[in-house]
Design an enzyme around this catalytic site. Structure first.
Site, PDB file in Angstrom:
ATOM      1  N   LYS A  20      -9.764  83.544 -18.867  1.00  0.00           N
ATOM      2  CA  LYS A  20      -9.249  84.543 -19.808  1.00  0.00           C
ATOM      3  C   LYS A  20      -7.764  84.357 -20.096  1.00  0.00           C
ATOM      4  O   LYS A  20      -7.326  84.441 -21.234  1.00  0.00           O
ATOM      5  CB  LYS A  20      -9.434  85.972 -19.268  1.00  0.00           C
ATOM      6  CG  LYS A  20     -10.854  86.360 -18.956  1.00  0.00           C
ATOM      7  CD  LYS A  20     -10.939  87.851 -18.633  1.00  0.00           C
ATOM      8  CE  LYS A  20     -10.093  88.300 -17.443  1.00  0.00           C
ATOM      9  NZ  LYS A  20     -10.496  87.746 -16.155  1.00  0.00           N
ATOM     10  N   ARG A  95     -10.611  98.467 -17.143  1.00  0.00           N
ATOM     11  CA  ARG A  95     -11.456  98.069 -16.018  1.00  0.00           C
ATOM     12  C   ARG A  95     -12.610  99.031 -15.790  1.00  0.00           C
ATOM     13  O   ARG A  95     -13.560  98.697 -15.081  1.00  0.00           O
ATOM     14  CB  ARG A  95     -10.624  98.037 -14.716  1.00  0.00           C
ATOM     15  CG  ARG A  95      -9.696  96.860 -14.625  1.00  0.00           C
ATOM     16  CD  ARG A  95      -9.025  96.838 -13.259  1.00  0.00           C
ATOM     17  NE  ARG A  95      -7.856  95.985 -13.275  1.00  0.00           N
ATOM     18  CZ  ARG A  95      -7.886  94.682 -13.120  1.00  0.00           C
ATOM     19  NH1 ARG A  95      -9.037  94.070 -12.916  1.00  0.00           N
ATOM     20  NH2 ARG A  95      -6.774  93.989 -13.157  1.00  0.00           N
ATOM     21  N   ARG A 134      -9.538  74.526  -6.550  1.00  0.00           N
ATOM     22  CA  ARG A 134      -8.180  74.727  -7.048  1.00  0.00           C
ATOM     23  C   ARG A 134      -7.146  74.651  -5.929  1.00  0.00           C
ATOM     24  O   ARG A 134      -7.235  75.335  -4.920  1.00  0.00           O
ATOM     25  CB  ARG A 134      -8.096  76.102  -7.720  1.00  0.00           C
ATOM     26  CG  ARG A 134      -6.810  76.317  -8.480  1.00  0.00           C
ATOM     27  CD  ARG A 134      -7.003  77.293  -9.586  1.00  0.00           C
ATOM     28  NE  ARG A 134      -7.316  78.631  -9.086  1.00  0.00           N
ATOM     29  CZ  ARG A 134      -7.817  79.584  -9.855  1.00  0.00           C
ATOM     30  NH1 ARG A 134      -8.065  79.356 -11.122  1.00  0.00           N
ATOM     31  NH2 ARG A 134      -8.075  80.771  -9.348  1.00  0.00           N
ATOM     32  N   ARG A 167      -4.615  78.495  -2.147  1.00  0.00           N
ATOM     33  CA  ARG A 167      -4.212  79.890  -2.023  1.00  0.00           C
ATOM     34  C   ARG A 167      -5.325  80.671  -1.364  1.00  0.00           C
ATOM     35  O   ARG A 167      -6.497  80.404  -1.568  1.00  0.00           O
ATOM     36  CB  ARG A 167      -3.927  80.501  -3.406  1.00  0.00           C
ATOM     37  CG  ARG A 167      -2.758  79.891  -4.117  1.00  0.00           C
ATOM     38  CD  ARG A 167      -2.471  80.690  -5.368  1.00  0.00           C
ATOM     39  NE  ARG A 167      -3.735  81.159  -5.951  1.00  0.00           N
ATOM     40  CZ  ARG A 167      -3.837  82.164  -6.803  1.00  0.00           C
ATOM     41  NH1 ARG A 167      -2.770  82.804  -7.195  1.00  0.00           N
ATOM     42  NH2 ARG A 167      -5.002  82.524  -7.298  1.00  0.00           N
ATOM     43  N   ARG A 178     -14.640  88.944  -4.705  1.00  0.00           N
ATOM     44  CA  ARG A 178     -14.023  89.352  -5.970  1.00  0.00           C
ATOM     45  C   ARG A 178     -15.050  89.427  -7.092  1.00  0.00           C
ATOM     46  O   ARG A 178     -15.026  90.335  -7.912  1.00  0.00           O
ATOM     47  CB  ARG A 178     -12.934  88.347  -6.353  1.00  0.00           C
ATOM     48  CG  ARG A 178     -11.571  88.968  -6.392  1.00  0.00           C
ATOM     49  CD  ARG A 178     -10.447  88.025  -6.749  1.00  0.00           C
ATOM     50  NE  ARG A 178     -10.795  86.701  -7.163  1.00  0.00           N
ATOM     51  CZ  ARG A 178     -10.057  85.629  -6.940  1.00  0.00           C
ATOM     52  NH1 ARG A 178      -8.930  85.742  -6.271  1.00  0.00           N
ATOM     53  NH2 ARG A 178     -10.414  84.454  -7.373  1.00  0.00           N
TER      54      ARG A 178
END
Ligand SMILES: [Zn+2]
Length: 229
Positions: A20, A95, A134, A167, A178
């Site tokens: 996004k 949200r 990542r 991370r 998540r």
């Protein structure tokens, strides 16, 4: 080049890692509209010491969620600034259904046409693979993907030789949690906007250029679509 105008809110929905932010930046540049996030708005209001910022500050310092009234007040304040008058992009907001309902009211009050809401659809396995690959440079913050866009030397940043680290947020178990949280909280929003007839879907796992093209088509189709929700 033809002057393109957005003239409405573009709302991006989708779990973290669905691309996004990248697309929001591109569309913002292309249509010369601001890319808004409530996090930035809150920090800005706190820095500028506005009334809402002063209300939000202690709440944020306690690490608590800033109530909708304050957030929506900031949104309305932000949308009244001149740079937002020909449209804007929301990434990660609203949200919840109550936030969406209040946002509808603000858009109506401020004379914006129906928003275009885009769901960045992702397959959970693909997203996990993408995020799990990542790695971030500990010096310059550049991101790599060991599967799709690996650095020249494993574990080392191409630009500054910084050590690449994963991370905490990118660990598979964190990503899974998540995604589940996203499903619980934000999925109902997709139904809300679908019922209003403004929901569009793009494949968030397609490559950046393909998603950009799909978005351009969606925005083009929305032109001339007037009225409110
Ligand atoms: Zn680096």
């Amino acid at each position: 080049m033809l002057q393109m105008s957005l003239n409405r809110a573009l709302i991006f929905l989708g779990p973290p890692g669905a691309g996004k932010g990248t697309q929001a930046n591109r569309v913002a540049r292309r249509y010369e509209v601001p890319h808004l996030s409530t996090g930035d708005m809150l920090r800005d209001a706190v820095t500028r010491g506005t009334e809402l910022g002063r209300m939000a500050k202690p709440i944020m310092e306690r690490g608590e969620l800033v109530p909708d009234d304050i957030v929506l007040g900031m949104v309305e304040e932000r949308l009244s600034r001149p740079d937002a008058k020909s449209g804007f992009i929301f990434d990660g907001f609203p949200r919840t259904i109550p936030q969406a309902e209040q946002l509808d009211e603000i858009l109506k009050r401020r004379g914006f046409s129906k928003p275009v809401v885009v769901e960045f659809h992702v397959n959970a396995d693909v997203l996990l693979h993408r995020v799990a690959g990542r790695w971030t440079c500990s010096v310059g913050g550049e991101t790599y993907n060991v599967f799709e866009r690996p650095p020249k030397v494993a574990g080392v940043c191409d630009n500054d030789g910084g050590k690449l680290v994963q991370r905490c947020d990118d660990r598979p178990e964190v990503v899974k949690e998540r995604l589940a949280a996203y499903e619980r909280q934000t999925k109902p929003l997709e139904d809300y906007y679908r019922r209003k007839g403004v929901l569009e879907v793009v494949d968030g796992t397609a490559n950046v250029e393909e998603v950009s093209r799909a978005l351009a088509e969606i925005i083009k189709r929305a032109e001339g679509r007037d009225g409110h929700l």
